[in-house]
Design an enzyme around this catalytic site. Sequence first.
Site, mmCIF file in Angstrom:
data_model
loop_
_atom_site.group_PDB
_atom_site.id
_atom_site.type_symbol
_atom_site.label_atom_id
_atom_site.label_comp_id
_atom_site.label_asym_id
_atom_site.label_seq_id
_atom_site.Cartn_x
_atom_site.Cartn_y
_atom_site.Cartn_z
ATOM 1 N N ASN A 118 0.840 -1.195 0.000
ATOM 2 C CA ASN A 118 0.000 0.000 0.000
ATOM 3 C C ASN A 118 0.877 1.247 0.000
ATOM 4 O O ASN A 118 2.109 1.143 -0.041
ATOM 5 C CB ASN A 118 -0.959 -0.020 1.198
ATOM 6 C CG ASN A 118 -0.218 -0.129 2.517
ATOM 7 O OD1 ASN A 118 0.508 0.782 2.914
ATOM 8 N ND2 ASN A 118 -0.395 -1.258 3.212
ATOM 9 N N VAL A 147 -3.442 -5.045 16.388
ATOM 10 C CA VAL A 147 -3.787 -4.162 17.508
ATOM 11 C C VAL A 147 -4.897 -4.765 18.367
ATOM 12 O O VAL A 147 -4.899 -4.630 19.596
ATOM 13 C CB VAL A 147 -4.152 -2.749 17.000
ATOM 14 C CG1 VAL A 147 -5.472 -2.740 16.237
ATOM 15 C CG2 VAL A 147 -4.185 -1.752 18.139
ATOM 16 N N ASP A 197 -5.236 -9.498 13.179
ATOM 17 C CA ASP A 197 -5.517 -8.116 13.557
ATOM 18 C C ASP A 197 -4.594 -7.787 14.738
ATOM 19 O O ASP A 197 -4.894 -8.095 15.891
ATOM 20 C CB ASP A 197 -6.990 -7.963 13.948
ATOM 21 C CG ASP A 197 -7.384 -6.503 14.159
ATOM 22 O OD1 ASP A 197 -6.517 -5.706 14.549
ATOM 23 O OD2 ASP A 197 -8.559 -6.171 13.945
ATOM 24 N N PHE A 213 -5.073 3.247 14.815
ATOM 25 C CA PHE A 213 -5.308 4.227 13.763
ATOM 26 C C PHE A 213 -6.324 3.673 12.777
ATOM 27 O O PHE A 213 -6.362 2.460 12.539
ATOM 28 C CB PHE A 213 -4.012 4.563 13.033
ATOM 29 C CG PHE A 213 -3.190 5.630 13.703
ATOM 30 C CD1 PHE A 213 -3.064 6.884 13.136
ATOM 31 C CD2 PHE A 213 -2.558 5.384 14.907
ATOM 32 C CE1 PHE A 213 -2.314 7.875 13.752
ATOM 33 C CE2 PHE A 213 -1.811 6.357 15.546
ATOM 34 C CZ PHE A 213 -1.688 7.606 14.954
ATOM 35 N N LYS A 242 -14.636 0.704 15.044
ATOM 36 C CA LYS A 242 -13.380 -0.021 15.244
ATOM 37 C C LYS A 242 -12.912 0.057 16.691
ATOM 38 O O LYS A 242 -12.309 -0.890 17.210
ATOM 39 C CB LYS A 242 -12.305 0.535 14.310
ATOM 40 C CG LYS A 242 -12.511 0.181 12.843
ATOM 41 C CD LYS A 242 -11.371 0.713 11.980
ATOM 42 C CE LYS A 242 -11.563 0.310 10.523
ATOM 43 N NZ LYS A 242 -10.476 0.826 9.657
#
Length: 392
Positions: A209, A308, A306, A324, A338
């Site tokens: 990305n 975090v 995932d 974030f 989230k």
Amino acid sequence: MNLLGKRILIGIGGGIAVYRVAELTRLLKKSGMEVRCVMTRSACEFVSPLTFEALTGEEVHTELFDLTGEREMGHIQLARWADAVIIAPATSNLIARFAHGIADDLLTTIMQVCDKPVLLAPAMNSSMWDATATQHNINTLLQNGISVVGPEAGELACGESGAGRLSEPRAIISALLPLLTKQNLNGQHWVINAGPTVEAWDDVRLLTNRASGMLGAMLADLAVIKGAEVSLIAGPGTPETHPDIKRFDVESAKQMHTACKHEAAEADVFIATAAVSDFRFDKVCQGKLKRGDTTSMSVNMIANPDIVAEIAAMQKRPTKVIAFAAEASDHIEHARAKLVKKGVDAIIANDISNMGSDKSNGWWISDTETFAIESVTKFEFAQSIINHIMEN
């Protein structure tokens, strides 16, 4: 941190490395600091004071018995003027005179009355650096609260190799910054991830990305400058960071997952700035996958961990877990969802248009508050985030 107007006195010793102090002086000025220089007589044999006068726009001081200056006790005024003092190059002779309290020229006299932070940047032949007397003198100065950066190992001006090279100007500045900053985070361990991850499809092609890692690197730099022990798990392309940061360079989401969980187990704060790939290829092909005559292709993707959310759910979790959320629209609404799903203490929503750029702004969202972080640059954004974490 804001360096604008910080006052730095550079004490320049007599050694061949003095020419590199010119670049250090330029960088300090470029950072917005006020710089004045004191040169020993030996230093003047290598470089003219005019060089440093041109770089600083200030008179270079060389003599203790300058009658105009001494009517005002010039050496005391210079010591009081400075926010910090850098001695570069700190020769074996200067180190010995400082350690034994000898005050026989302007620079050593300033050191006698200086009550500001002092950073020594030694440079000399490796045999001189390794000498018992030099090491004893360095230890004496360290015990007296003086900081030391370097010397570095490498090829020396005399043609020999070993420890004795003056540290790079940017390394000296990195060592200086904590001396100009309150150590509010002393004793804390912060873990930050940054940058993109890359997922291999074959030995040539990658899925990644646009994340640059700039924000995470800035957060890590600011935290270590404020006294924290910092571990940075850095994806590809993440910028160079402060030398005191414990840095782990990784590529894939799985590598980042492993490193983050290991470091977070003993952390006070975990900040997840990295743009981790949500999916990876189910099968990684060896060599280069040939296109052949096909006009379309299907691949199977599987979810990455995932990171975090797993860290927020750890039995022994960091006190603060900050996530974030890069969003294209409805930033606050998506971030709140989230926040609950991941179980983090706060989440920072920002816009995907800022990925890879020097601009940043967004929103801080927690169970108790939501507010906009108004800033222009990523550095200002990082400062605001650090300040808010410290305040809560």
